[in-house]
Design a protein around this motif. Sequence first.
Motif, PDB file in Angstrom:
ATOM      1  N   GLN A  37       0.799  -1.215   0.000  1.00 36.56           N
ATOM      2  CA  GLN A  37       0.000   0.000   0.000  1.00 36.56           C
ATOM      3  C   GLN A  37       0.840   1.278   0.000  1.00 36.56           C
ATOM      4  N   GLY A  38       2.118   1.143   0.312  1.00 38.70           N
ATOM      5  CA  GLY A  38       2.951   2.324   0.492  1.00 38.70           C
ATOM      6  C   GLY A  38       3.025   2.716   1.952  1.00 38.70           C
ATOM      7  N   GLU A  39       3.987   3.561   2.278  1.00 40.68           N
ATOM      8  CA  GLU A  39       4.208   4.034   3.645  1.00 40.68           C
ATOM      9  C   GLU A  39       4.381   2.862   4.608  1.00 40.68           C
ATOM     10  N   TYR A  40       5.106   1.841   4.122  1.00 35.39           N
ATOM     11  CA  TYR A  40       5.534   0.690   4.926  1.00 35.39           C
ATOM     12  C   TYR A  40       4.383  -0.214   5.353  1.00 35.39           C
ATOM     13  N   ARG A  41       3.311  -0.243   4.572  1.00 36.12           N
ATOM     14  CA  ARG A  41       2.147  -1.042   4.963  1.00 36.12           C
ATOM     15  C   ARG A  41       1.705  -1.924   3.796  1.00 36.12           C
ATOM     16  N   SER A  42       1.338  -3.174   4.114  1.00 35.54           N
ATOM     17  CA  SER A  42       0.860  -4.116   3.112  1.00 35.54           C
ATOM     18  C   SER A  42      -0.439  -4.764   3.573  1.00 35.54           C
ATOM     19  N   THR A  43      -1.204  -5.239   2.600  1.00 39.69           N
ATOM     20  CA  THR A  43      -2.361  -6.085   2.872  1.00 39.69           C
ATOM     21  C   THR A  43      -2.076  -7.455   2.288  1.00 39.69           C
ATOM     22  N   LEU A  44      -2.299  -8.485   3.086  1.00 36.82           N
ATOM     23  CA  LEU A  44      -2.096  -9.859   2.641  1.00 36.82           C
ATOM     24  C   LEU A  44      -3.429 -10.583   2.745  1.00 36.82           C
ATOM     25  N   ARG A  45      -3.981 -10.961   1.599  1.00 38.07           N
ATOM     26  CA  ARG A  45      -5.236 -11.700   1.555  1.00 38.07           C
ATOM     27  C   ARG A  45      -4.910 -13.187   1.449  1.00 38.07           C
ATOM     28  N   VAL A  46      -5.459 -13.978   2.348  1.00 37.95           N
ATOM     29  CA  VAL A  46      -5.096 -15.389   2.441  1.00 37.95           C
ATOM     30  C   VAL A  46      -6.346 -16.259   2.372  1.00 37.95           C
ATOM     31  N   ASN A  47      -6.314 -17.243   1.491  1.00 39.16           N
ATOM     32  CA  ASN A  47      -7.334 -18.282   1.465  1.00 39.16           C
ATOM     33  C   ASN A  47      -6.979 -19.308   2.537  1.00 39.16           C
ATOM     34  N   PRO A  48      -7.896 -19.678   3.428  1.00 40.20           N
ATOM     35  CA  PRO A  48      -7.562 -20.663   4.476  1.00 40.20           C
ATOM     36  C   PRO A  48      -6.983 -21.959   3.939  1.00 40.20           C
ATOM     37  N   GLN A  49      -7.346 -22.328   2.686  1.00 37.31           N
ATOM     38  CA  GLN A  49      -6.808 -23.573   2.119  1.00 37.31           C
ATOM     39  C   GLN A  49      -5.315 -23.462   1.802  1.00 37.31           C
ATOM     40  N   ALA A  50      -4.822 -22.228   1.718  1.00 37.04           N
ATOM     41  CA  ALA A  50      -3.397 -22.035   1.408  1.00 37.04           C
ATOM     42  C   ALA A  50      -2.497 -22.360   2.586  1.00 37.04           C
ATOM     43  N   VAL A  51      -3.066 -22.433   3.780  1.00 36.29           N
ATOM     44  CA  VAL A  51      -2.272 -22.733   4.973  1.00 36.29           C
ATOM     45  C   VAL A  51      -2.846 -23.955   5.689  1.00 36.29           C
ATOM     46  N   ALA A  52      -3.256 -24.936   4.893  1.00 38.28           N
ATOM     47  CA  ALA A  52      -3.845 -26.149   5.456  1.00 38.28           C
ATOM     48  C   ALA A  52      -2.797 -27.053   6.091  1.00 38.28           C
ATOM     49  N   PHE A  53      -1.534 -26.803   5.795  1.00 37.31           N
ATOM     50  CA  PHE A  53      -0.450 -27.624   6.322  1.00 37.31           C
ATOM     51  C   PHE A  53       0.528 -26.753   7.104  1.00 37.31           C
ATOM     52  N   ILE A  54       1.175 -27.352   8.074  1.00 35.04           N
ATOM     53  CA  ILE A  54       2.131 -26.616   8.920  1.00 35.04           C
ATOM     54  C   ILE A  54       3.170 -25.909   8.057  1.00 35.04           C
ATOM     55  N   GLY A  55       3.766 -26.637   7.122  1.00 39.20           N
ATOM     56  CA  GLY A  55       4.811 -26.060   6.289  1.00 39.20           C
ATOM     57  C   GLY A  55       4.318 -24.903   5.446  1.00 39.20           C
ATOM     58  N   SER A  56       3.073 -24.999   4.967  1.00 36.48           N
ATOM     59  CA  SER A  56       2.520 -23.925   4.150  1.00 36.48           C
ATOM     60  C   SER A  56       2.395 -22.638   4.947  1.00 36.48           C
ATOM     61  N   ALA A  57       2.025 -22.740   6.227  1.00 35.95           N
ATOM     62  CA  ALA A  57       1.893 -21.541   7.050  1.00 35.95           C
ATOM     63  C   ALA A  57       3.222 -20.796   7.143  1.00 35.95           C
ATOM     64  N   VAL A  58       4.298 -21.524   7.359  1.00 32.03           N
ATOM     65  CA  VAL A  58       5.622 -20.898   7.441  1.00 32.03           C
ATOM     66  C   VAL A  58       6.021 -20.313   6.091  1.00 32.03           C
TER      67      VAL A  58
END
Length: 434
Positions: free
Chosen positions: A214-235
């Motif tokens: 977004q600028g000024e040191y700020r970001s938005t991260l949109r995450v689908n819950p299925q993208a972090v279904a596994f421990i390794g994916s979360a990291v």
Amino acid sequence: MAAAILLGMWIWGAPHIHAGSSDDGLEQSARRFVRLGLALRQIAPEEIDGYFGSPPNEAPADESTPRLATMDGKIGQLMETLRQLPASARRDRLLLRSQGLRTLVGLIERPGSMPFEEEQRRLYGIATPPLDQAAFARVRAELNRLLPGEGSLGRRIEAYRRSLIVPEAARPALFARALAECRRRTRQHWSLPANEQTDVEWTGAVDAAWHNYQGEYRSTLRVNPQAVAFIGSAVDVACHEGYPGHHTQFVLAEMGGLHVEDRLVFLRSAGSALREGAAEYGVSLVFPPDERLGFERDVLFPMAGLPPAEAARFERVRQLSYALAPAALPILRAYRDGRIDRDEAADALEHDALIASPRALIAFVDSLGAYSAGYTAARVRVQSAVERGAPTLAARWDRLACLIRAADDAPLRRPTAIPCSPAVTGGPTIKEVG
């Protein structure tokens, strides 16, 4: 980035601006470059990965309804204007980016017209690294020992992963913990502004994870819950998208000051490919193997209600599966160049590269062509440049920062050199490696 973490699923305001240039011609050319990029957004919005800040000025009337047929000529005129200006680092970088934009416009106008390897070289400035088939064979053999049983190796890996899936209700808290740890570890090596921030939104409207600066040191991260279904994916998602990945990459750039053209980020560009490679490499820099295992076993497995005793095998399977990722490149190249069909490519990806969702990867290549090389070929080049000469850990962090800040200079075209302004980490300025 729009597609930044898909590989993990497959295999497992106004910014600060530099003071205006005394060369008005260069500044005007830079603003024209931005106008051309914003005009392209009207035709192919998916090609603009981000734009933060106000437009430099209103687009001229003849650019309000752009056509690909005329954009090539306009970019050519811009490049000719740039060649007439006095040589400087900014002029050369803008010329390089304009050439990349011209190549991109040609690919949009004539999809599939360029061989995979040529597209990879001309648009991203990288080539496919040499592949060690013997090493791939050893990886498959170890996976067979870790996961014996009936059925193909790929199906056994998938069944094993699904036996350790993170309950959906636990995923937001687990991801927040992983993101906080990636941030803590990154800030041990890089001095970041106190007000930098990543806001996380959970949504099914994105396929995986989508980072937007977004600028000024700020970001938005949109995450689908299925993208972090596994421990390794979360990291992987937390480090790749956040720290020291895409969010931090743009924070570093903004800390150094931005010219007007730096506010515009194309998805298919040399800079974006390097940032993908740097984000992939950064995960392993933040979490060396033993430390990642300890964090997952002692923190994330208990949070997910999964047996910590299984963490060592789980992490080893993840590492080995990831090591096979480069094996996908020649298959994708053969598919993209028409030497094998979709079914043959899917079969080869599943059996040779152990890709869990081969048709999703093929669809990605159908859409973005050789951009997939950013996750593999660019990562290999980043690792080679950063680790050349067996530097200390502090020097590796310093070199990675140098590459990130020079991303739009396509520094990986010169694999033995890391162009660097004064180091953000307080370490030595690195001019040449090796």
